[in-house]
Design a protein around this motif. Structure first.
Motif, PDB file in Angstrom:
ATOM      1  N   LEU A 534      12.631 -48.220  11.109  1.00 26.75           N
ATOM      2  CA  LEU A 534      12.569 -47.152  12.107  1.00 26.75           C
ATOM      3  C   LEU A 534      13.985 -46.806  12.572  1.00 26.75           C
ATOM      4  O   LEU A 534      14.695 -47.673  13.090  1.00 26.75           O
ATOM      5  CB  LEU A 534      11.722 -47.588  13.304  1.00 26.75           C
ATOM      6  CG  LEU A 534      10.213 -47.676  13.056  1.00 26.75           C
ATOM      7  CD1 LEU A 534       9.520 -48.255  14.279  1.00 26.75           C
ATOM      8  CD2 LEU A 534       9.642 -46.308  12.715  1.00 26.75           C
ATOM      9  N   PRO A 535      14.415 -45.578  12.412  1.00 26.95           N
ATOM     10  CA  PRO A 535      15.802 -45.207  12.763  1.00 26.95           C
ATOM     11  C   PRO A 535      15.976 -44.957  14.251  1.00 26.95           C
ATOM     12  O   PRO A 535      16.308 -43.859  14.695  1.00 26.95           O
ATOM     13  CB  PRO A 535      16.015 -43.927  11.947  1.00 26.95           C
ATOM     14  CG  PRO A 535      14.661 -43.301  11.891  1.00 26.95           C
ATOM     15  CD  PRO A 535      13.682 -44.438  11.821  1.00 26.95           C
ATOM     16  N   LEU A 536      15.765 -45.990  15.030  1.00 23.76           N
ATOM     17  CA  LEU A 536      15.933 -45.908  16.476  1.00 23.76           C
ATOM     18  C   LEU A 536      16.978 -46.926  16.894  1.00 23.76           C
ATOM     19  O   LEU A 536      17.196 -47.931  16.234  1.00 23.76           O
ATOM     20  CB  LEU A 536      14.598 -46.178  17.181  1.00 23.76           C
ATOM     21  CG  LEU A 536      13.451 -45.218  16.814  1.00 23.76           C
ATOM     22  CD1 LEU A 536      12.141 -45.708  17.419  1.00 23.76           C
ATOM     23  CD2 LEU A 536      13.755 -43.804  17.269  1.00 23.76           C
ATOM     24  N   LEU A 575       9.208 -42.983   7.424  1.00 26.59           N
ATOM     25  CA  LEU A 575       9.686 -42.045   6.398  1.00 26.59           C
ATOM     26  C   LEU A 575       9.968 -40.667   6.988  1.00 26.59           C
ATOM     27  O   LEU A 575      10.983 -40.035   6.662  1.00 26.59           O
ATOM     28  CB  LEU A 575       8.644 -41.924   5.281  1.00 26.59           C
ATOM     29  CG  LEU A 575       8.542 -43.126   4.330  1.00 26.59           C
ATOM     30  CD1 LEU A 575       7.274 -43.037   3.486  1.00 26.59           C
ATOM     31  CD2 LEU A 575       9.784 -43.212   3.438  1.00 26.59           C
ATOM     32  N   LEU A 576       9.098 -40.202   7.854  1.00 24.07           N
ATOM     33  CA  LEU A 576       9.303 -38.875   8.442  1.00 24.07           C
ATOM     34  C   LEU A 576      10.486 -38.864   9.390  1.00 24.07           C
ATOM     35  O   LEU A 576      11.237 -37.883   9.451  1.00 24.07           O
ATOM     36  CB  LEU A 576       8.025 -38.430   9.169  1.00 24.07           C
ATOM     37  CG  LEU A 576       6.821 -38.165   8.262  1.00 24.07           C
ATOM     38  CD1 LEU A 576       5.591 -37.848   9.089  1.00 24.07           C
ATOM     39  CD2 LEU A 576       7.120 -37.022   7.299  1.00 24.07           C
ATOM     40  N   MET A 577      10.685 -39.949  10.133  1.00 19.82           N
ATOM     41  CA  MET A 577      11.850 -40.033  11.014  1.00 19.82           C
ATOM     42  C   MET A 577      13.139 -40.048  10.197  1.00 19.82           C
ATOM     43  O   MET A 577      14.189 -39.606  10.665  1.00 19.82           O
ATOM     44  CB  MET A 577      11.763 -41.291  11.876  1.00 19.82           C
ATOM     45  CG  MET A 577      10.706 -41.226  12.972  1.00 19.82           C
ATOM     46  SD  MET A 577      11.230 -40.178  14.345  1.00 19.82           S
ATOM     47  CE  MET A 577      12.435 -41.250  15.123  1.00 19.82           C
ATOM     48  N   LEU A 578      13.061 -40.555   8.975  1.00 25.93           N
ATOM     49  CA  LEU A 578      14.234 -40.605   8.107  1.00 25.93           C
ATOM     50  C   LEU A 578      14.437 -39.315   7.315  1.00 25.93           C
ATOM     51  O   LEU A 578      15.411 -39.189   6.571  1.00 25.93           O
ATOM     52  CB  LEU A 578      14.104 -41.784   7.134  1.00 25.93           C
ATOM     53  CG  LEU A 578      14.255 -43.169   7.768  1.00 25.93           C
ATOM     54  CD1 LEU A 578      13.769 -44.250   6.821  1.00 25.93           C
ATOM     55  CD2 LEU A 578      15.700 -43.415   8.181  1.00 25.93           C
ATOM     56  N   ARG A 616       9.876 -32.278  15.149  1.00 25.60           N
ATOM     57  CA  ARG A 616      11.297 -32.362  14.819  1.00 25.60           C
ATOM     58  C   ARG A 616      11.592 -31.694  13.474  1.00 25.60           C
ATOM     59  O   ARG A 616      12.680 -31.178  13.261  1.00 25.60           O
ATOM     60  CB  ARG A 616      11.751 -33.825  14.820  1.00 25.60           C
ATOM     61  CG  ARG A 616      11.514 -34.491  16.174  1.00 25.60           C
ATOM     62  CD  ARG A 616      12.090 -35.877  16.261  1.00 25.60           C
ATOM     63  NE  ARG A 616      11.689 -36.525  17.500  1.00 25.60           N
ATOM     64  CZ  ARG A 616      12.250 -36.281  18.687  1.00 25.60           C
ATOM     65  NH1 ARG A 616      13.221 -35.400  18.780  1.00 25.60           N
ATOM     66  NH2 ARG A 616      11.834 -36.903  19.775  1.00 25.60           N
ATOM     67  N   TRP A 617      10.632 -31.712  12.581  1.00 25.22           N
ATOM     68  CA  TRP A 617      10.800 -31.001  11.312  1.00 25.22           C
ATOM     69  C   TRP A 617      10.620 -29.494  11.488  1.00 25.22           C
ATOM     70  O   TRP A 617      11.016 -28.716  10.622  1.00 25.22           O
ATOM     71  CB  TRP A 617       9.765 -31.498  10.298  1.00 25.22           C
ATOM     72  CG  TRP A 617      10.082 -32.805   9.636  1.00 25.22           C
ATOM     73  CD1 TRP A 617      10.265 -34.006  10.240  1.00 25.22           C
ATOM     74  CD2 TRP A 617      10.243 -33.042   8.233  1.00 25.22           C
ATOM     75  NE1 TRP A 617      10.517 -34.978   9.305  1.00 25.22           N
ATOM     76  CE2 TRP A 617      10.508 -34.410   8.065  1.00 25.22           C
ATOM     77  CE3 TRP A 617      10.179 -32.223   7.118  1.00 25.22           C
ATOM     78  CZ2 TRP A 617      10.725 -34.983   6.824  1.00 25.22           C
ATOM     79  CZ3 TRP A 617      10.380 -32.781   5.859  1.00 25.22           C
ATOM     80  CH2 TRP A 617      10.655 -34.158   5.721  1.00 25.22           C
ATOM     81  N   PRO A 754      16.491 -35.460  11.039  1.00 23.66           N
ATOM     82  CA  PRO A 754      15.469 -35.079  12.019  1.00 23.66           C
ATOM     83  C   PRO A 754      15.913 -35.293  13.466  1.00 23.66           C
ATOM     84  O   PRO A 754      15.418 -34.622  14.368  1.00 23.66           O
ATOM     85  CB  PRO A 754      14.281 -35.987  11.664  1.00 23.66           C
ATOM     86  CG  PRO A 754      14.442 -36.254  10.212  1.00 23.66           C
ATOM     87  CD  PRO A 754      15.928 -36.383  10.028  1.00 23.66           C
ATOM     88  N   ARG A 755      16.874 -36.210  13.667  1.00 26.68           N
ATOM     89  CA  ARG A 755      17.347 -36.448  15.028  1.00 26.68           C
ATOM     90  C   ARG A 755      18.537 -35.555  15.385  1.00 26.68           C
ATOM     91  O   ARG A 755      19.062 -35.629  16.496  1.00 26.68           O
ATOM     92  CB  ARG A 755      17.730 -37.923  15.191  1.00 26.68           C
ATOM     93  CG  ARG A 755      16.644 -38.900  14.791  1.00 26.68           C
ATOM     94  CD  ARG A 755      16.902 -40.285  15.345  1.00 26.68           C
ATOM     95  NE  ARG A 755      16.622 -40.327  16.774  1.00 26.68           N
ATOM     96  CZ  ARG A 755      16.919 -41.361  17.571  1.00 26.68           C
ATOM     97  NH1 ARG A 755      17.511 -42.420  17.062  1.00 26.68           N
ATOM     98  NH2 ARG A 755      16.630 -41.335  18.844  1.00 26.68           N
ATOM     99  N   ALA A 756      18.965 -34.719  14.430  1.00 22.57           N
ATOM    100  CA  ALA A 756      20.164 -33.902  14.649  1.00 22.57           C
ATOM    101  C   ALA A 756      19.860 -32.496  15.121  1.00 22.57           C
ATOM    102  O   ALA A 756      20.767 -31.751  15.488  1.00 22.57           O
ATOM    103  CB  ALA A 756      20.974 -33.831  13.351  1.00 22.57           C
ATOM    104  N   VAL A 757      18.583 -32.108  15.137  1.00 21.37           N
ATOM    105  CA  VAL A 757      18.214 -30.718  15.394  1.00 21.37           C
ATOM    106  C   VAL A 757      18.784 -30.211  16.713  1.00 21.37           C
ATOM    107  O   VAL A 757      19.356 -29.123  16.783  1.00 21.37           O
ATOM    108  CB  VAL A 757      16.682 -30.556  15.385  1.00 21.37           C
ATOM    109  CG1 VAL A 757      16.290 -29.113  15.725  1.00 21.37           C
ATOM    110  CG2 VAL A 757      16.119 -30.960  14.028  1.00 21.37           C
TER     111      VAL A 757
END
Length: 976
Positions: A534-536, A575-578, A616-617, A754-757
């Protein structure tokens, strides 16, 4: 002491206090229950007389031939499922033989094992928790109906379990309501989100609701109570005033004070009435509890042992079990039982069961028992109940837990939790397990197993459940002689719970230490690697997270289905967070529905998480659908604790899509409900509230909300981006750079787009404002490289916006205008209208800078109006100020209907004109916009009139000349 005994001998024996001072309340009750069906809510502080009022009145109902069932919710840390309702039916009915019950009532067998011979066979088990619970509720209603019950009264409902409250809601919301319902409760002990508060709002139109709030007694009524206890002889006015002042007119406090003064021989006759002995200056204890304990302390030790036993057993207890718990011989128990029963603290019901008159008395006596002795009493209670014909596993779990017997406590707690889940009461199951693992030192394997079974969503957030679980796990880890595998198992669970609590880096640290020693093909090994993916938390390259997913062992077929499903949903979310497209295929493995109550919570979490990722997508339709599925399933299974997470995600989505009406109020309700809503969900709601306040111009409040939101890792980057945007608008470039540096590295620098939007455009704007164009270009290149050609509309729109900023900073106004217009179109297509309008504003300002004044002002005018309509008043005023400075009249007459646009093209007319320039026919334009060809023809005619165009060709030329549309129907490209 001897003088006290002599004096006490001269005093008359105390009588039970007379029922006084409640004539109005009795009349109101009589009137209400005479208009059945009725719902009566009796509210009052401890000792105010709720129980006395209820029981005195209900006796009269019984005398009139009306069947009344009375139950009480015990003050237990873990109430048992539907306990008060079960006790009410059991005590008031005795047997259901001959009632001719339908097969539905076989569902009552687990709760009434003593009726096994009279109940129909057990029906087929239901996997759907809600269906199982409602079947049980329908069975109870059938029994009440066959018995012709007129009133169901439940006391102390502030202590009720969730299932009991749901049953009450079920009863009062039915047409026709089968029985009148009376409940007593203490308002100060009802949590803000309690289902009890919904009783009055769920009533059908024909129900009769009455609220009674009991007040303290006056001085005269206090005197009447005292007199009734002292052979009805008068009481001096001085004594009555003294006692009223000390007890504040609380009936129980008056009674206990008189009993204590009688025990002390502190009463004398004076002037033909009773008074207090003045010379001794004996004070009434400051609390009811102290008065009770002083009275208990004057009893014989064996009589005290009887009181202790009643308090430990908690509920109504029979003679044999009480004798067993005291540990006294039968002769000694018999010798003191009468004194214990006659001391005024206990009562005996019609079945010969003993209990305390009041919960305060039980609690005071129980807490006075020395700790070691209390454990011994719980051991005796557990063993006595084990030998009874129909033991309650919930009571056995409680007694052995408090006795410190880990093996028995684990066995009965799991049985009680499973029984609660069978009846759909997930909250009680979670609380049973939680209480066991946080109060008793358990061996490693059962501790890990029970912690895995706890559904944390079902525990109230104000109790901070995570920290106590972590303490228990860490305490077990400090135990000597643990194998490496046992240590790894405990560390995995510590890390998992830490991550659930939001401490991402601390949790990752413990899981990383656990991984090498976890059994390779175990469930824990698979979950550990998924959690590490998890990319947190702090920045790690995307490749590092993907490596952990790649190392996760395949899901073993031997795993229970709900555990396999949990792994699927966790993997899909990672996967979606990545930013991995394959995550959508994994997400499709999450079922739309499930009848299995163990799987229901996992499916709800899965759809909520996928909905968050879809936002986020920029897959707004997917987000809408996933959150709708989660809500439907949570409501059907009555997973009430999950609804707040869905509501906060829904609020976030509504912010993006521009559904702002009532949004601030919805967010505020979530933020303010600290007792029921988890911190994570309150942070997401605070993010929405802060964004709304920033758009409206309430800067100080926005900053406070956004800083609160930044506590949660999932909301931190977006909240920080909003704070940095406020700093840029204030001209504080250095602060904006400081705020955005780390979040930009976590998202763009790590390749986790996804966290850069939200953060990337603000970081680029800050770098451009600081003159660091090279760094800004590098950031855009990194964003572009990470995103590639992925079909992710929101990040692609964000990237287009960043490119526009670079072009504008380089002085390439035509390119900038085109890029901003493309970004606006991309945002609008999602839809994210607020972002679209801000991009459109940038587009217009590029036109103005390129001396395309008319087209720029026309767009700004439309943007200003649309921002105001949306509720972004601060942004609307900023744009209006530019228009005013350019001499554009922003005063537009507004009627009650749709906004007027004068000679300017409306947004839909502008869209039609763009498609026209692109060479589309009316039919093609209608298909693209989802409208009729007649609507397209009307909008073209209106646009031609506004721009004085005599034909479609002239209209196309005019909109291109004005810079509203590019030459081939693309967004305008300035003065290229």
């Amino acid at each position: 002491m001897r003088r006290a005994n002599i004096d006490a001998g001269r005093l008359p024996a105390l009588s039970l206090p007379r029922f006084v001072g409640r004539d109005r309340e009795v009349a109101v009750l009589g009137e209400a229950l005479g208009q059945a069906p009725a719902v009566v809510l009796i509210d009052g502080a401890a000792g105010i007389g709720k129980t006395r009022l209820l029981r005195e009145f209900l006796v009269s109902q019984g005398e009139r031939g009306r069947r009344v069932l009375v139950g009480s919710c015990p003050e237990l840390r873990v109430p048992y499922t539907l306990g008060a309702v079960v006790d009410a039916v059991r005590d008031g009915v005795g047997s259901v033989s001959g009632l001719g019950l339908s097969g539905l009532c076989g569902a009552l067998r687990p709760l009434f094992p003593e009726w096994a011979a009279d109940l129909p066979p057990a029906p087929e088990p239901l996997e759907d928790a809600t269906a199982a619970r409602h079947r049980l509720f329908h069975a109870f209603v059938e029994v009440l109906s066959r018995l012709d019950v007129a009133v169901l009264a439940l006391e102390d409902v502030h202590w009720a379990d969730e299932a009991t409250l749901e049953f009450l809601l079920f009863l009062v919301s039915r047409r026709l309501q089968p029985v009148s319902v009376v409940v007593t409760y203490r308002r100060e002990e009802v949590t803000p989100g309690s289902l009890l508060l919904r009783l009055s709002s769920r009533l059908p139109a024909d129900a009769h609701l009455v609220r009674l709030a009991l007040k303290p007694l006056g001085i005269g009524e206090t005197a009447a109570i005292v007199s009734s206890m002292l052979a009805d002889e008068p009481v001096s006015a001085e004594f009555a005033a003294f006692l009223h002042a000390r007890t504040e007119g609380i009936p129980l406090a008056v009674e206990e004070s008189v009993r204590l003064m009688h025990d002390r021989a502190d009463l004398i006759r004076q002037g033909g009435g009773w008074a207090r002995r003045r010379l001794d200056r004996i004070e009434v204890p400051p609390t009811i509890r102290d008065a009770m304990l002083e009275r208990v302390g004057r009893l014989h030790p064996d009589a005290q042992a009887v009181l202790y036993a009643v308090s430990v057993l908690s509920g109504p207890a029979d003679y044999a079990n009480l004798n067993a718990v005291t540990g006294l011989s039968e002769d000694r128990f018999a010798a003191q039982a009468a004194d214990a029963l006659g001391c005024g603290l206990l009562r005996e019901d019609g079945r010969g069961h003993w209990s305390f008159h009041h919960a305060l008395a039980r609690q005071a006596v129980y807490e006075a028992i020395p700790a070691q002795e209390r454990r011994v009493l719980h051991v005796r209670a557990g063993r006595a109940l084990e030998d009874s014909p129909l033991p309650s596993v919930a009571q056995l779990a409680r007694h052995f837990r408090l006795a410190g017997d880990a093996e028995a406590a684990c066995r009965y707690t799991e049985q009680a939790a499973d029984l609660s889940i069978q009846t759909g009461d997930v909250a009680t199951a979670a609380l049973l397990l939680y209480n066991l693992v946080t109060t008793l030192a358990l061996p490693v394997e059962p501790l890990a197993r029970l912690v895995m079974k706890i559904q944390f969503h079902s525990l109230l957030p104000d109790s901070d459940p995570h920290s106590k679980i972590i303490e228990s796990l860490q305490s077990a880890l400090r135990t000597r002689a643990l194998t490496l595998g046992q240590q790894a198992l405990l560390r995995f669970h510590i890390g998992r719970v830490l991550m659930m609590a939001g401490a991402m880096e601390a949790g990752r640290h413990d899981i990383l230490r656990a991984v090498p020693d976890l059994a390779p093909d175990s469930l824990e090994a698979a979950r550990a690697r998924t959690l590490l993916a998890l990319p947190l938390g702090n920045a790690q390259p995307a490749s590092e997270y993907l490596r952990w997913l790649g190392e996760a062992p395949a899901v073993a077929p031997s795993l229970p289905p709900h555990e396999r499903l949990r792994l699927v949903q966790e993997r899909a979310f990672a996967l979606l967070m990545l930013g991995e497209v394959v995550g959508w295929a994994e997400a499709r493995r999450i079922p739309d529905d499930t009848a299995n109550p163990r799987e229901a919570a996992t499916v709800v979490v899965g759809h909520t998480n996928v909905g968050e990722a879809a936002m986020r997508w920029g897959r707004i339709d997917e987000a809408e659908a996933r959150l709708a599925k989660a809500q439907t399933l949570a409501e059907r299974h009555e997973l009430l604790s999950y609804l707040d997470s869905i509501a906060s995600s829904r609020a976030h989505l509504d912010w993006f899509t521009g559904a702002w009406t009532g949004l601030a109020e919805r967010a505020a309700r979530l933020i303010d409900d600290e007792d029921r809503v988890r911190l994570k969900d309150r942070c997401e709601a605070a993010l929405v509230a802060g964004l709304l306040q920033a758009a409206a111009g309430d800067r100080a409040e926005a900053v406070e909300r956004l800083r609160f939101a930044a506590q949660d890792d999932q909301q931190r980057i977006e909240a920080t981006a909003a704070l940095a945007q406020l700093s840029l608008r204030d001209g504080d470039i250095e602060q904006a750079l400081r705020l955005t540096e780390e979040p930009a590295e976590i998202s763009v620098g790590s390749g986790i787009w996804p966290r850069a939007v939200e953060i990337a455009p603000v970081r680029v704007a800050a770098l451009v404002a600081a003159g660091r164009l090279g760094d800004a270009a590098d950031l855009v290149t990194a964003f572009e490289r990470a995103l590639g050609g992925t079909d992710a509309p929101a990040p692609q729109a964000s990237l287009e916006l960043c490119r526009g900023m670079l072009a504008e900073a380089d002085g390439r106004l035509a390119d900038a205008a085109r890029l901003f217009a493309q970004a606006a179109d991309a945002w609008q297509a999602l839809p994210r209208p607020y972002d679209a309008l801000l991009a459109r504003e940038r587009h217009a300002r590029c036109l103005l800078a390129a001396d395309r004044t008319e087209g720029g002002l026309l767009i700004l005018s439309e943007v200003s109006r649309a921002l105001a309509d949306l509720g972004a008043h601060n942004d609307a005023e900023r744009v209006a100020q530019t228009l005013n400075e350019r001499g554009w009249d922003t005063r537009v007459a507004r009627g009650r209907g749709r906004p007027g646009y004068g000679n300017r093209l409306s947004p839909r007319e502008l869209e039609v004109a763009r498609l026209l320039v692109g060479g589309r026919t009316n039919r093609q334009i209608a298909e693209a916009l989802g409208v009729s060809t007649q609507t397209v023809a009307s909008q073209l005619k209106s646009a031609m009139r506004k721009l004085s165009a005599t034909s479609r060709t002239v209209l196309a030329l005019r909109v291109v000349e004005l810079g509203l549309v590019g030459e081939h129907g693309q967004p305008p490209a300035g003065d290229e």
